[in-house]
Design an enzyme around this catalytic site. Sequence first.
Site, PDB file in Angstrom:
ATOM      1  N   SER A  25       3.188  -2.489  10.396  1.00  0.00           N
ATOM      2  CA  SER A  25       4.661  -2.413  10.397  1.00  0.00           C
ATOM      3  C   SER A  25       5.322  -3.761  10.062  1.00  0.00           C
ATOM      4  O   SER A  25       6.113  -4.294  10.835  1.00  0.00           O
ATOM      5  CB  SER A  25       5.188  -1.877  11.739  1.00  0.00           C
ATOM      6  OG  SER A  25       4.776  -0.544  11.924  1.00  0.00           O
TER       7      SER A  25
ATOM      8  N   HIS B 219      -9.417   1.084   4.764  1.00  0.00           N
ATOM      9  CA  HIS B 219      -8.147   1.273   5.473  1.00  0.00           C
ATOM     10  C   HIS B 219      -8.358   2.200   6.668  1.00  0.00           C
ATOM     11  O   HIS B 219      -9.186   3.114   6.624  1.00  0.00           O
ATOM     12  CB  HIS B 219      -7.085   1.855   4.527  1.00  0.00           C
ATOM     13  CG  HIS B 219      -5.710   1.827   5.105  1.00  0.00           C
ATOM     14  ND1 HIS B 219      -5.257   2.791   5.976  1.00  0.00           N
ATOM     15  CD2 HIS B 219      -4.691   0.941   4.960  1.00  0.00           C
ATOM     16  CE1 HIS B 219      -4.020   2.499   6.341  1.00  0.00           C
ATOM     17  NE2 HIS B 219      -3.645   1.383   5.744  1.00  0.00           N
TER      18      HIS B 219
ATOM     19  N   GLU C 285      -5.138  -4.817  10.555  1.00  0.00           N
ATOM     20  CA  GLU C 285      -4.112  -3.816  10.844  1.00  0.00           C
ATOM     21  C   GLU C 285      -4.386  -3.194  12.205  1.00  0.00           C
ATOM     22  O   GLU C 285      -5.304  -2.399  12.347  1.00  0.00           O
ATOM     23  CB  GLU C 285      -4.066  -2.746   9.761  1.00  0.00           C
ATOM     24  CG  GLU C 285      -5.355  -2.548   8.972  1.00  0.00           C
ATOM     25  CD  GLU C 285      -5.375  -1.220   8.253  1.00  0.00           C
ATOM     26  OE1 GLU C 285      -4.443  -0.959   7.504  1.00  0.00           O
ATOM     27  OE2 GLU C 285      -6.328  -0.448   8.465  1.00  0.00           O
TER      28      GLU C 285
ATOM     29  N   ASN D 167       0.871  -1.180   0.000  1.00  0.00           N
ATOM     30  CA  ASN D 167       0.000   0.000   0.000  1.00  0.00           C
ATOM     31  C   ASN D 167       0.905   1.225   0.000  1.00  0.00           C
ATOM     32  O   ASN D 167       1.491   1.565   1.024  1.00  0.00           O
ATOM     33  CB  ASN D 167      -0.910  -0.019   1.237  1.00  0.00           C
ATOM     34  CG  ASN D 167      -1.749   1.254   1.348  1.00  0.00           C
ATOM     35  OD1 ASN D 167      -1.868   2.027   0.394  1.00  0.00           O
ATOM     36  ND2 ASN D 167      -2.338   1.465   2.514  1.00  0.00           N
TER      37      ASN D 167
ATOM     38  N   GLY E 282       2.898   2.483  11.033  1.00  0.00           N
ATOM     39  CA  GLY E 282       3.808   3.619  10.916  1.00  0.00           C
ATOM     40  C   GLY E 282       4.428   4.050  12.239  1.00  0.00           C
ATOM     41  O   GLY E 282       5.111   5.055  12.313  1.00  0.00           O
TER      42      GLY E 282
ATOM     43  N   LYS F  96       0.133   4.290  -0.318  1.00  0.00           N
ATOM     44  CA  LYS F  96      -0.456   5.501   0.283  1.00  0.00           C
ATOM     45  C   LYS F  96      -0.192   6.715  -0.623  1.00  0.00           C
ATOM     46  O   LYS F  96      -0.202   6.567  -1.848  1.00  0.00           O
ATOM     47  CB  LYS F  96       0.055   5.683   1.710  1.00  0.00           C
ATOM     48  CG  LYS F  96      -0.157   4.411   2.552  1.00  0.00           C
ATOM     49  CD  LYS F  96       0.085   4.586   4.017  1.00  0.00           C
ATOM     50  CE  LYS F  96      -0.178   3.275   4.740  1.00  0.00           C
ATOM     51  NZ  LYS F  96      -0.044   3.390   6.185  1.00  0.00           N
TER      52      LYS F  96
ATOM     53  N   GLU G 161      -6.798   4.625   7.756  1.00  0.00           N
ATOM     54  CA  GLU G 161      -6.642   6.059   7.468  1.00  0.00           C
ATOM     55  C   GLU G 161      -7.889   6.620   6.794  1.00  0.00           C
ATOM     56  O   GLU G 161      -8.256   7.776   7.029  1.00  0.00           O
ATOM     57  CB  GLU G 161      -5.394   6.274   6.596  1.00  0.00           C
ATOM     58  CG  GLU G 161      -4.112   6.053   7.394  1.00  0.00           C
ATOM     59  CD  GLU G 161      -2.912   5.640   6.573  1.00  0.00           C
ATOM     60  OE1 GLU G 161      -1.882   5.306   7.188  1.00  0.00           O
ATOM     61  OE2 GLU G 161      -2.996   5.631   5.325  1.00  0.00           O
TER      62      GLU G 161
END
Length: 251
Positions: free
Chosen positions: A213, A96, A168, A10, A174, A12, A98
């Site tokens: 991660s 996702h 996730e 991904n 991150g 991003k 985010e």
Amino acid sequence: MARKPLMAGNWKMNKTIPEAVAMVKELKGKIADVKDVDVLICPTFTAIAALANEAKGSNINIGAQDIFWEAKGAFTGEIAPNMLVDAGCTYVIIGHSERRQYFGETNETVNKKVKAALANGLIPVVCVGETLKEREDDVTFKVIESQIREGLKDLSKEDAAKIVIAYEPVWAIGTGKTATPDQAQEVHAFARKVYGEMYGDACQQVRILYGGSVKPDNVKELMKKEDIDGGLVGGASLKADSFEALVKFNN
């Protein structure tokens, strides 16, 4: 049932079109001989067509990072399912963390997007996961269960078997923190159990990726776990060397 691992990058909001093409060109050569792992790159919308062209004839699949559920219309800034197919996508990431955190994605919109993707022949990579607060409040399983039951409801048995689920832990994205392989396996096994309650045997075909991660130095331990079928990789997918190491975790 043996499930073929999937390593998904991904990207991003990273890489211009020339940067994206250069990376796929390099990766293509490095992993040309890999047959035992499916490989997926999800770039920004602007790079999809160029990467689909670059990846033609290789073992790299191209996907998108989001989708809209309507086929066309007055939805400024959105991308329809058939447009993604037209640009060369075979997969699409949906829900996702985010998108949930910054752009108002809900389990209900995830469900609409999943159905739209499947209706257009795209494989949805559906993300579920808990925040740090939710983990500390001990509601991880409750959150995962509602995301799966609401986000993946009302599918045919056939469609249910095509889905990819990505777990996730939001607290590990991150941040450099990673769920331990045991923590990850526990949630993956739970997700498969919930999905099995909904769709029976389809839960054994569905690949569940770990997405917090994932790096070359932890991928082997994660992939040893029974219910971890691959990775949804962020930062480590942006360089050909590190992504190659993940794809070749078996070597």
